[in-house]
Design an enzyme around this catalytic site. Structure first.
Site, PDB file in Angstrom:
ATOM      1  N   ARG A  19      19.912  -1.440  -4.482  1.00 24.63           N
ATOM      2  CA  ARG A  19      18.899  -0.961  -5.437  1.00 24.63           C
ATOM      3  C   ARG A  19      17.945  -2.064  -5.921  1.00 24.63           C
ATOM      4  O   ARG A  19      16.738  -1.837  -5.964  1.00 24.63           O
ATOM      5  CB  ARG A  19      19.560  -0.255  -6.625  1.00 24.63           C
ATOM      6  CG  ARG A  19      20.471   0.921  -6.229  1.00 24.63           C
ATOM      7  CD  ARG A  19      20.851   1.813  -7.404  1.00 24.63           C
ATOM      8  NE  ARG A  19      19.718   2.557  -7.891  1.00 24.63           N
ATOM      9  CZ  ARG A  19      19.036   2.262  -8.966  1.00 24.63           C
ATOM     10  NH1 ARG A  19      19.403   1.256  -9.718  1.00 24.63           N
ATOM     11  NH2 ARG A  19      18.007   2.990  -9.318  1.00 24.63           N
ATOM     12  N   CYS A  63      20.478 -13.701   4.531  1.00 26.57           N
ATOM     13  CA  CYS A  63      19.330 -14.547   4.878  1.00 26.57           C
ATOM     14  C   CYS A  63      18.014 -13.809   4.713  1.00 26.57           C
ATOM     15  O   CYS A  63      17.285 -13.561   5.683  1.00 26.57           O
ATOM     16  CB  CYS A  63      19.493 -15.035   6.309  1.00 26.57           C
ATOM     17  SG  CYS A  63      21.032 -15.928   6.462  1.00 26.57           S
ATOM     18  N   GLU A  64      17.738 -13.399   3.507  1.00 23.23           N
ATOM     19  CA  GLU A  64      16.450 -12.775   3.189  1.00 23.23           C
ATOM     20  C   GLU A  64      16.110 -13.128   1.759  1.00 23.23           C
ATOM     21  O   GLU A  64      16.988 -13.098   0.885  1.00 23.23           O
ATOM     22  CB  GLU A  64      16.546 -11.243   3.276  1.00 23.23           C
ATOM     23  CG  GLU A  64      16.861 -10.734   4.638  1.00 23.23           C
ATOM     24  CD  GLU A  64      16.265  -9.359   4.904  1.00 23.23           C
ATOM     25  OE1 GLU A  64      15.282  -8.982   4.247  1.00 23.23           O
ATOM     26  OE2 GLU A  64      16.802  -8.696   5.784  1.00 23.23           O
ATOM     27  N   GLY A  80      18.143  14.711 -11.063  1.00 25.02           N
ATOM     28  CA  GLY A  80      17.077  13.846 -11.556  1.00 25.02           C
ATOM     29  C   GLY A  80      17.238  13.267 -12.939  1.00 25.02           C
ATOM     30  O   GLY A  80      16.485  12.367 -13.320  1.00 25.02           O
ATOM     31  N   ARG A 100      23.252  10.855 -10.299  1.00 24.84           N
ATOM     32  CA  ARG A 100      23.292   9.626 -11.103  1.00 24.84           C
ATOM     33  C   ARG A 100      23.845   9.860 -12.515  1.00 24.84           C
ATOM     34  O   ARG A 100      24.639   9.065 -13.009  1.00 24.84           O
ATOM     35  CB  ARG A 100      21.868   9.088 -11.218  1.00 24.84           C
ATOM     36  CG  ARG A 100      21.776   7.722 -11.828  1.00 24.84           C
ATOM     37  CD  ARG A 100      20.317   7.324 -12.059  1.00 24.84           C
ATOM     38  NE  ARG A 100      19.401   7.726 -11.056  1.00 24.84           N
ATOM     39  CZ  ARG A 100      18.950   6.945 -10.060  1.00 24.84           C
ATOM     40  NH1 ARG A 100      19.323   5.704  -9.979  1.00 24.84           N
ATOM     41  NH2 ARG A 100      18.097   7.427  -9.167  1.00 24.84           N
ATOM     42  N   TYR A 114      14.225  -1.149  -4.765  1.00 24.94           N
ATOM     43  CA  TYR A 114      13.355  -0.560  -5.799  1.00 24.94           C
ATOM     44  C   TYR A 114      13.012  -1.549  -6.904  1.00 24.94           C
ATOM     45  O   TYR A 114      12.457  -1.151  -7.921  1.00 24.94           O
ATOM     46  CB  TYR A 114      14.045   0.630  -6.488  1.00 24.94           C
ATOM     47  CG  TYR A 114      14.726   1.606  -5.586  1.00 24.94           C
ATOM     48  CD1 TYR A 114      14.010   2.409  -4.707  1.00 24.94           C
ATOM     49  CD2 TYR A 114      16.115   1.744  -5.613  1.00 24.94           C
ATOM     50  CE1 TYR A 114      14.648   3.320  -3.896  1.00 24.94           C
ATOM     51  CE2 TYR A 114      16.760   2.649  -4.799  1.00 24.94           C
ATOM     52  CZ  TYR A 114      16.022   3.439  -3.938  1.00 24.94           C
ATOM     53  OH  TYR A 114      16.671   4.331  -3.142  1.00 24.94           O
ATOM     54  N   TYR A 124      24.530   5.551  -6.118  1.00 20.97           N
ATOM     55  CA  TYR A 124      23.663   4.902  -5.126  1.00 20.97           C
ATOM     56  C   TYR A 124      24.012   3.415  -4.989  1.00 20.97           C
ATOM     57  O   TYR A 124      23.141   2.587  -4.732  1.00 20.97           O
ATOM     58  CB  TYR A 124      22.178   5.101  -5.480  1.00 20.97           C
ATOM     59  CG  TYR A 124      21.835   6.556  -5.701  1.00 20.97           C
ATOM     60  CD1 TYR A 124      21.772   7.428  -4.625  1.00 20.97           C
ATOM     61  CD2 TYR A 124      21.610   7.068  -6.985  1.00 20.97           C
ATOM     62  CE1 TYR A 124      21.486   8.774  -4.817  1.00 20.97           C
ATOM     63  CE2 TYR A 124      21.328   8.417  -7.177  1.00 20.97           C
ATOM     64  CZ  TYR A 124      21.265   9.260  -6.095  1.00 20.97           C
ATOM     65  OH  TYR A 124      20.994  10.594  -6.276  1.00 20.97           O
ATOM     66  N   GLU A 148      21.798  19.960  -9.764  1.00 21.14           N
ATOM     67  CA  GLU A 148      22.261  19.032  -8.715  1.00 21.14           C
ATOM     68  C   GLU A 148      22.265  17.588  -9.221  1.00 21.14           C
ATOM     69  O   GLU A 148      21.661  16.706  -8.620  1.00 21.14           O
ATOM     70  CB  GLU A 148      21.336  19.117  -7.494  1.00 21.14           C
ATOM     71  CG  GLU A 148      21.178  20.500  -6.885  1.00 21.14           C
ATOM     72  CD  GLU A 148      20.076  20.536  -5.817  1.00 21.14           C
ATOM     73  OE1 GLU A 148      19.366  19.532  -5.613  1.00 21.14           O
ATOM     74  OE2 GLU A 148      19.923  21.596  -5.185  1.00 21.14           O
ATOM     75  N   PRO A 149      22.945  17.311 -10.322  1.00 24.06           N
ATOM     76  CA  PRO A 149      22.901  15.931 -10.826  1.00 24.06           C
ATOM     77  C   PRO A 149      23.777  15.002  -9.994  1.00 24.06           C
ATOM     78  O   PRO A 149      24.823  15.407  -9.475  1.00 24.06           O
ATOM     79  CB  PRO A 149      23.465  16.059 -12.241  1.00 24.06           C
ATOM     80  CG  PRO A 149      24.357  17.249 -12.185  1.00 24.06           C
ATOM     81  CD  PRO A 149      23.811  18.178 -11.144  1.00 24.06           C
TER      82      PRO A 149
HETATM   83  N1  LLP Z   1      19.004  16.969  -5.366  1.00 24.62           N
HETATM   84  C1  LLP Z   1      18.196  16.509  -4.399  1.00 24.62           C
HETATM   85  C2  LLP Z   1      17.552  17.449  -3.498  1.00 24.62           C
HETATM   86  C3  LLP Z   1      17.980  15.125  -4.260  1.00 24.62           C
HETATM   87  O1  LLP Z   1      17.163  14.679  -3.308  1.00 24.62           O
HETATM   88  C4  LLP Z   1      18.618  14.230  -5.161  1.00 24.62           C
HETATM   89  C5  LLP Z   1      18.410  12.774  -5.042  1.00 24.62           C
HETATM   90  C6  LLP Z   1      19.469  14.754  -6.141  1.00 24.62           C
HETATM   91  C7  LLP Z   1      19.626  16.139  -6.219  1.00 24.62           C
HETATM   92  C8  LLP Z   1      20.207  13.892  -7.118  1.00 24.62           C
HETATM   93  O2  LLP Z   1      19.348  13.196  -7.938  1.00 24.62           O
HETATM   94  P1  LLP Z   1      19.925  12.404  -9.208  1.00 24.62           P
HETATM   95  O3  LLP Z   1      20.477  13.417 -10.185  1.00 24.62           O
HETATM   96  O4  LLP Z   1      20.985  11.479  -8.754  1.00 24.62           O
HETATM   97  O5  LLP Z   1      18.739  11.705  -9.751  1.00 24.62           O
HETATM   98  N2  LLP Z   1      18.676   5.865  -3.995  1.00 24.62           N
HETATM   99  C9  LLP Z   1      17.894   6.114  -5.182  1.00 24.62           C
HETATM  100  C10 LLP Z   1      17.969   7.557  -5.607  1.00 24.62           C
HETATM  101  C11 LLP Z   1      17.569   8.524  -4.536  1.00 24.62           C
HETATM  102  C12 LLP Z   1      17.672   9.957  -4.964  1.00 24.62           C
HETATM  103  C13 LLP Z   1      17.484  10.879  -3.817  1.00 24.62           C
HETATM  104  N3  LLP Z   1      17.668  12.262  -4.143  1.00 24.62           N
HETATM  105  C14 LLP Z   1      18.333   5.160  -6.273  1.00 24.62           C
HETATM  106  O6  LLP Z   1      19.186   4.319  -6.031  1.00 24.62           O
HETATM  107  O7  LLP Z   1      17.789   5.192  -7.363  1.00 24.62           O
END
Ligand code: LLP
Length: 417
Positions: A314, A344-345, A241, A278, A318, A372, A275-276
């Site tokens: 993205r 075409c959108e 996150g 991004r 979003y 992503y 669990e990083p």
């Molecule tokens: N752990 C779990 C259980 C998750 O669901 C996620 C992301 C992560 C770790 C990794 O999160 P991060 O560190 O990358 O923030 N497609 C979206 C992001 C969806 C994230 C889903 N879960 C975007 O493009 O912003």
């Protein structure tokens, strides 16, 4: 400009020691490009920040699941956070004996659970009572003991885009605190389950890291309650996150995050799993795209490029902001353009209302697309998925080739009658 990834020398832009337009020339556009050094720097940075904490970084495979990228993470000692059988197989392809896999997700199927058990993963992050019983049954059938954490939904507002906020009670993820304790007690009685952890992931792209504080406080009180019920965990999984800056947003410093871990969780003397996704790879990648047309009207100006929403979802999904840099022309413009693709959108845009000077044939970089980006791409409009390229000092090479028409029809052609 995104200073950390690109270097500008006279009128040229470089990633490490490679000129970006050379990559476009060799492999064409659109194309994703990553910097190996940037990825390694991010991993080292996080590992150093956590150096006095017993920890394991499990890279969230969904952010970027290219095999060569996964191999890089493995070589740095990372584990992996997976959410599907496909992601599990990708990890096993680069690391067949991997015992550092945590399996998240609300809908684990029977075959996915079997595969995970047969490969002795580190932990299932269990998201419902039914899932717990399903895992126990399968694990009994396979004569295994499944290691589990319960994913707690702490009902905290991650203050991020609603589609990627996961820790609110209305979200489908995890189990509320009261039910979690009850479920732990049930799990403790199951013969083929071993409780090894507690887990929580409140959302993605948190720029203000303070919501983690609420989550950690709730995790701590749950651990206390579990301990008073003689239920011990070996690790605390705090999810992913951590946000990155796409548009000069202020991001809380990582030290703040680390201090919170220390303040609320260190006293338990457990391994901290992160669990990083991004944070480790988002800013290490960009997408190259070629300008096909400039279309001006009285009301609106468009730069039409060869990349589209299927290549980078993205912005459409979003309304996400990605900085756009014209690598071929660094002059400012007085005109404002939307940068759009050929799909075409009306929702097919990569950027809106940008002050950019562009001509047909210019190469643009869509920045901060390492996470992503490719992993969410599709073949919509029968567009082959684009190549992925990694830069390593003065070299660059393919880590995924451009798809072709045969790839598009590979699973259909044989059914033509
Ligand atoms: N752990 C779990 C259980 C998750 O669901 C996620 C992301 C992560 C770790 C990794 O999160 P991060 O560190 O990358 O923030 N497609 C979206 C992001 C969806 C994230 C889903 N879960 C975007 O493009 O912003």
């Amino acid at each position: 400009m995104n200073k950390s990834l690109l270097r500008q020398e006279s009128s040229h832009y470089f990633i490490e020691d490679v000129k970006l337009t050379d990559i476009a020339q060799k492999f064409g556009t659109p194309a994703y490009v990553y910097s190996k050094k940037h990825i390694l720097d991010q991993i080292n940075f996080l590992q150093n920040a956590l150096s006095d904490i017993d920890h394991l970084i499990c890279f969230a495979v969904k952010a970027n699941s290219n095999l060569s990228i996964l191999k890089l993470f493995k070589e740095c000692g990372c584990g992996f956070d997976i959410v599907s059988g496909g992601e599990l197989q990708r990890v096993l392809t680069v690391d067949s004996l991997n015992s550092k896999i945590v399996f998240s997700g609300v809908g684990k199927s029977v075959s996915e659970i079997e595969m995970a058990l047969n490969n002795n993963i580190l932990a299932f992050n269990v998201e419902s009572e039914e899932e717990l019983f399903r895992i126990n049954d399968i694990s009994q059938r396979l004569s295994k003991i499944a290691k589990v954490s319960i994913r707690v939904n702490p009902n905290v507002d991650a203050k991020t885009h609603p589609y990627i906020s996961t820790g609110l009670k209305d979200n489908k993820f995890g189990i509320d605190e009261t039910s979690a304790i009850k479920l732990y007690k049930k799990a403790a009685k199951l013969d083929h389950i071993k409780i090894t952890g507690i887990d929580c992931h409140i959302g993605s792209q948190l720029t203000d890291l303070s919501p983690f504080e609420d989550a950690f406080i709730k995790l701590a009180s749950l651990i206390d309650e579990l301990e008073s019920n003689q239920i011990a965990v070996e690790h605390i999984d705090i999810g992913g996150g951590i946000g990155i800056s796409y548009n000069n947003e202020d991001i809380s410093p990582i030290d703040f995050y680390v201090q919170m871990i220390k303040k609320y969780l260190l006293k338990y003397n457990k391994k901290i799993i992160l669990e990083p996704g991004r944070f480790l790879i988002g800013k290490a990648g960009l997408m190259l795209t070629n300008v096909e047309y400039i279309k001006k009207s009285e009301h609106k100006n468009f730069v039409l490029v060869d990349a589209a929403m299927n290549d980078l979802m993205r912005p459409s999904l979003y309304n996400a902001f990605h900085e756009v840099i014209n690598l071929s022309n660094t002059q400012d413009s007085n005109d404002i353009f939307d940068i759009v693709g050929p799909i075409c959108e009306t929702g097919d845009f990569l950027a809106k209302d940008r002050n950019i000077k562009a001509n047909q044939g210019d190469i643009l970089a869509i920045m901060d697309a390492g996470a992503y980006g490719f992993s969410m791409s599709s073949n919509y409009n029968s567009r082959p998925r684009v190549p992925e390229i990694i830069v390593d000092k003065d070299e660059f090479y393919l880590i995924r080739e451009r798809e072709n028409f045969s790839d598009l029809i590979a699973h259909e052609e044989k059914f033509l009658k």
